[in-house]
Design an enzyme around this catalytic site. Sequence first.
Site, PDB file in Angstrom:
ATOM      1  N   GLU A 152      33.762  39.430  47.012  1.00 27.99           N
ATOM      2  CA  GLU A 152      34.408  40.573  46.383  1.00 27.99           C
ATOM      3  C   GLU A 152      35.888  40.643  46.755  1.00 27.99           C
ATOM      4  OE1 GLU A 152      32.356  44.579  45.624  1.00 27.99           O
ATOM      5  OE2 GLU A 152      32.620  44.287  47.757  1.00 27.99           O
TER       6      GLU A 152
ATOM      7  N   HIS B  77      21.445  41.247  45.945  1.00 25.72           N
ATOM      8  CA  HIS B  77      22.329  40.905  47.042  1.00 25.72           C
ATOM      9  C   HIS B  77      21.925  41.526  48.364  1.00 25.72           C
ATOM     10  CE1 HIS B  77      25.740  39.524  49.085  1.00 25.72           C
ATOM     11  NE2 HIS B  77      26.338  40.696  49.191  1.00 25.72           N
ATOM     12  N   HIS B  78      21.650  42.817  48.359  1.00 27.59           N
ATOM     13  CA  HIS B  78      21.417  43.502  49.626  1.00 27.59           C
ATOM     14  C   HIS B  78      20.325  44.540  49.418  1.00 27.59           C
ATOM     15  CE1 HIS B  78      23.073  44.617  53.657  1.00 27.59           C
ATOM     16  NE2 HIS B  78      22.451  45.750  53.386  1.00 27.59           N
TER      17      HIS B  78
ATOM     18  N   ARG C 138      38.524  39.986  44.181  1.00 26.91           N
ATOM     19  CA  ARG C 138      38.931  41.041  43.246  1.00 26.91           C
ATOM     20  C   ARG C 138      39.911  41.985  43.941  1.00 26.91           C
ATOM     21  NH1 ARG C 138      33.750  43.430  41.937  1.00 26.91           N
ATOM     22  NH2 ARG C 138      32.794  41.935  43.340  1.00 26.91           N
TER      23      ARG C 138
ATOM     24  N   GLU D 187      14.046  33.024  66.162  1.00 24.75           N
ATOM     25  CA  GLU D 187      14.583  32.897  64.802  1.00 24.75           C
ATOM     26  C   GLU D 187      13.650  31.963  64.033  1.00 24.75           C
ATOM     27  OE1 GLU D 187      17.072  33.970  62.612  1.00 24.75           O
ATOM     28  OE2 GLU D 187      15.869  32.627  61.370  1.00 24.75           O
TER      29      GLU D 187
ATOM     30  N   ALA E 241      23.258  40.724  63.209  1.00 22.53           N
ATOM     31  CA  ALA E 241      22.826  41.835  64.070  1.00 22.53           C
ATOM     32  C   ALA E 241      22.153  41.306  65.335  1.00 22.53           C
ATOM     33  CB  ALA E 241      21.876  42.756  63.306  1.00 22.53           C
TER      34      ALA E 241
ATOM     35  N   VAL F 210      28.988  43.705  57.538  1.00 24.35           N
ATOM     36  CA  VAL F 210      29.485  43.184  58.813  1.00 24.35           C
ATOM     37  C   VAL F 210      29.779  44.342  59.770  1.00 24.35           C
ATOM     38  CG1 VAL F 210      31.209  41.734  59.932  1.00 24.35           C
ATOM     39  CG2 VAL F 210      30.382  41.119  57.668  1.00 24.35           C
TER      40      VAL F 210
ATOM     41  N   GLY G 220      32.059  44.565  52.836  1.00 24.42           N
ATOM     42  CA  GLY G 220      32.685  44.719  54.151  1.00 24.42           C
ATOM     43  C   GLY G 220      31.881  45.606  55.079  1.00 24.42           C
TER      44      GLY G 220
ATOM     45  N   HIS H  68      24.713  42.371  42.987  1.00 25.79           N
ATOM     46  CA  HIS H  68      26.129  42.017  43.170  1.00 25.79           C
ATOM     47  C   HIS H  68      26.662  41.402  41.879  1.00 25.79           C
ATOM     48  CE1 HIS H  68      29.731  40.149  44.756  1.00 25.79           C
ATOM     49  NE2 HIS H  68      29.539  40.742  45.922  1.00 25.79           N
TER      50      HIS H  68
ATOM     51  N   ARG I  92      29.944  48.069  43.443  1.00 27.91           N
ATOM     52  CA  ARG I  92      29.135  46.956  42.939  1.00 27.91           C
ATOM     53  C   ARG I  92      28.156  47.377  41.849  1.00 27.91           C
ATOM     54  NH1 ARG I  92      27.992  43.963  48.722  1.00 27.91           N
ATOM     55  NH2 ARG I  92      30.089  43.110  48.843  1.00 27.91           N
TER      56      ARG I  92
ATOM     57  N   ARG J  96      25.853  49.570  48.834  1.00 26.59           N
ATOM     58  CA  ARG J  96      26.653  49.163  49.997  1.00 26.59           C
ATOM     59  C   ARG J  96      28.033  48.692  49.549  1.00 26.59           C
ATOM     60  NH1 ARG J  96      28.009  44.513  52.301  1.00 26.59           N
ATOM     61  NH2 ARG J  96      26.506  43.171  51.264  1.00 26.59           N
TER      62      ARG J  96
HETATM   63  P1  ADP Z   1      21.522  40.926  59.625  1.00 28.90           P
HETATM   64  O1  ADP Z   1      22.797  40.917  58.843  1.00 28.90           O
HETATM   65  O2  ADP Z   1      20.884  42.235  59.649  1.00 28.90           O
HETATM   66  O3  ADP Z   1      21.691  40.294  60.963  1.00 28.90           O
HETATM   67  P2  ADP Z   1      20.534  38.428  58.607  1.00 28.90           P
HETATM   68  O4  ADP Z   1      19.868  38.140  57.314  1.00 28.90           O
HETATM   69  O5  ADP Z   1      21.883  37.896  58.825  1.00 28.90           O
HETATM   70  O6  ADP Z   1      20.487  39.993  58.810  1.00 28.90           O
HETATM   71  O7  ADP Z   1      19.647  37.873  59.802  1.00 28.90           O
HETATM   72  C1  ADP Z   1      18.274  38.116  59.920  1.00 28.90           C
HETATM   73  C2  ADP Z   1      17.625  36.916  60.596  1.00 28.90           C
HETATM   74  O8  ADP Z   1      16.285  37.216  60.970  1.00 28.90           O
HETATM   75  C3  ADP Z   1      17.542  35.678  59.704  1.00 28.90           C
HETATM   76  O9  ADP Z   1      18.122  34.577  60.331  1.00 28.90           O
HETATM   77  C4  ADP Z   1      16.048  35.498  59.480  1.00 28.90           C
HETATM   78  O10 ADP Z   1      15.666  34.157  59.283  1.00 28.90           O
HETATM   79  C5  ADP Z   1      15.481  36.076  60.750  1.00 28.90           C
HETATM   80  N1  ADP Z   1      14.068  36.486  60.629  1.00 28.90           N
HETATM   81  C6  ADP Z   1      13.502  37.177  59.616  1.00 28.90           C
HETATM   82  N2  ADP Z   1      12.190  37.363  59.848  1.00 28.90           N
HETATM   83  C7  ADP Z   1      11.912  36.783  61.047  1.00 28.90           C
HETATM   84  C8  ADP Z   1      10.732  36.625  61.825  1.00 28.90           C
HETATM   85  N3  ADP Z   1       9.551  37.101  61.412  1.00 28.90           N
HETATM   86  N4  ADP Z   1      10.822  35.952  62.993  1.00 28.90           N
HETATM   87  C9  ADP Z   1      12.001  35.435  63.420  1.00 28.90           C
HETATM   88  N5  ADP Z   1      13.148  35.542  62.709  1.00 28.90           N
HETATM   89  C10 ADP Z   1      13.108  36.216  61.541  1.00 28.90           C
END
Ligand code: ADP
Length: 591
Positions: free
Chosen positions: A400, A526-527, A403, A179, A160, A572, A569, A387, A424, A566
């Site tokens: 998944e 999982h989610h 399957r 990040e 996202a 994403v 698929g 999951h 799921r 959820r």
């Molecule tokens: P989405 O599918 O919603 O993008 P993800 O799990 O793929 O979710 O990505 C979320 C990202 O946000 C991860 O890489 C995670 O490490 C990062 N994240 C979570 N908390 C923090 C934070 N406090 N500061 C910076 N990054 C963060």
Amino acid sequence: MKKNKMLYRIVAAVLACAVVALALVTYQSRSSSNAPVAEGAVTATGSAKGMEGDVVVEVTADATTIYSITVKEQNETQGIGSVVCEQLPDTMVAANSYNVDGIAGATVTSDALKEAVKAALTSAGLDASAFAVAQTSDAAVEKTAESLDCDVVIVGAGGAGLTAAAQAAENGAKVIVVEKMPIVGGNSLKATGGMNAADTKYQEALGITDSGVDEFIEDTMNGGHQINDRSLVTVMAEESSDAVDWLDAIGAPLPKVAATGGTTHKYLHEPEDGSAVGSYLVEKLNAQAEKLGVQIMLNTEATEILTENGAAVGIKAESKEHNYTIHAKSVILATGGFGANFDLMASFNPALANAVTTNHAGATGDGILMAEAIGADTVDMDQIQIHPTVEANTAALITEGLRGDGAVLINAEGKRFIDEVGTRDVVSAAEIAQTGSCSWLVVDQAMVDASSVIQGYIKKGYTVTGQTYEELAKAMGVDEAAFAETMKTWNGYVAAKNDPDFGRTSFAKALDTAPYYAIKVTAGVHHTMGGLKINTNTEVLKADGSVIPGLFAAGEVTGGVHGANRLGGNAVADFTVFGRIAGAAASKYAA
Ligand code: ADP
């Protein structure tokens, strides 16, 4: 003339050698300590198996000190394992030990690097155990305060966050992404299936006419037990085709179309070569964001949302060296879910206090907590998805999609026990009720040939195999005759397109091409479907329904899209559609 030609050839050959040598030199990453190399120090190489072949290192050390570590060879995944090879040698040299914390999300490469250094020390004739304990420096690092400015600050560089970043930058905004982990990708990196989308050009080209927007909405609502926010589901379905085209435009096409669990039609869009959708998209989105000038700050954790008169105007964040104040005109939370925060999960469902989880270590719900602190509302926080196909030994997610592509689930008695392509929650509940609360996912060689994902599972050692059904049953430890009978019966059902036992309606091909493979799977967290309440413009809402100005959220940090369950698929689809909307809305707000 002849002489000139010869000279030309020699020059060309020398140049070619120089290019190769340069490539090799730039390929190596070297970390050296400040200590001068003592006389008597020895240099030796060591190797260990990584994700994609051997990781080879050269180590210079004596009995008490590791002076340098050079990664000589590695072919690990760009942006994930490659980051380990760049960062971990520094940490090891500083700690004077091979035994340092690995990089979460890239444990196989981290472990390979540790083993390779250990092997090099041993091959240098040194006692590797002298380097088994990491030395920590007592000197407290004095953090310096840094102030940064941008139009849009994004917290989290998963699917996202990277999508929002690329979209906001495309719309002209100056974007900073923080990040907290050493690598980008979050849970998105682990997504192995595909992206659900309706009314796409790829479906049209394949003559798939029954997987339209309306069917996608209803499948998602039914999958989510009708507690989803229909307005969000509608936007996700309506915008999904556009998102597929946008991915195409940034060089990330998803042209293969397949079925997935819980959907009546074919929505799942996958990369052409059958590679895992998560790492494929994360790599491309990251490249696109960087190309458009987005600043991505790794190892930087957001801790607080800054507000002025109730509006979000930036964040506070920290790295090892700095305390940042990042002033922004708008803030996007893309921090993902909380499937690795056991205390938070247990506060909604005590049974999950010690659950197996497929989530990466950074999935701790930070964005939800930070937004709640400034008045944001949440929805469906107790809806936590289990999951059914998590590899029993490593908790790795087994897609998944297998399957959907024809794999079956077999219990300890050698029998099928459920419609494998059900939702799921239903498949997980059935699996938990089986002997040992686990099962075997069975595929054949034809499926292996068609899927680089399964080939990866074989490489990672997840599978047992057999030339015949009986041989495979033996390797699985289940009754040979019962299993062979189950498989023959199943192949008959595929031919007749009728499953009188469990009512499965999705049939791919019979599983009759030897050899056969099975992966032991169990159910794991999982989610997290719940999260921040948003409107269709991704603005974060308060309990009274009003928006928090300047605050946007997309992806797993939000709730409402998936309801109580959820569909495969849809993570994403969620992060691409709402990531794009958040990027566009936040940059518009900032303009
Ligand atoms: P989405 O599918 O919603 O993008 P993800 O799990 O793929 O979710 O990505 C979320 C990202 O946000 C991860 O890489 C995670 O490490 C990062 N994240 C979570 N908390 C923090 C934070 N406090 N500061 C910076 N990054 C963060």
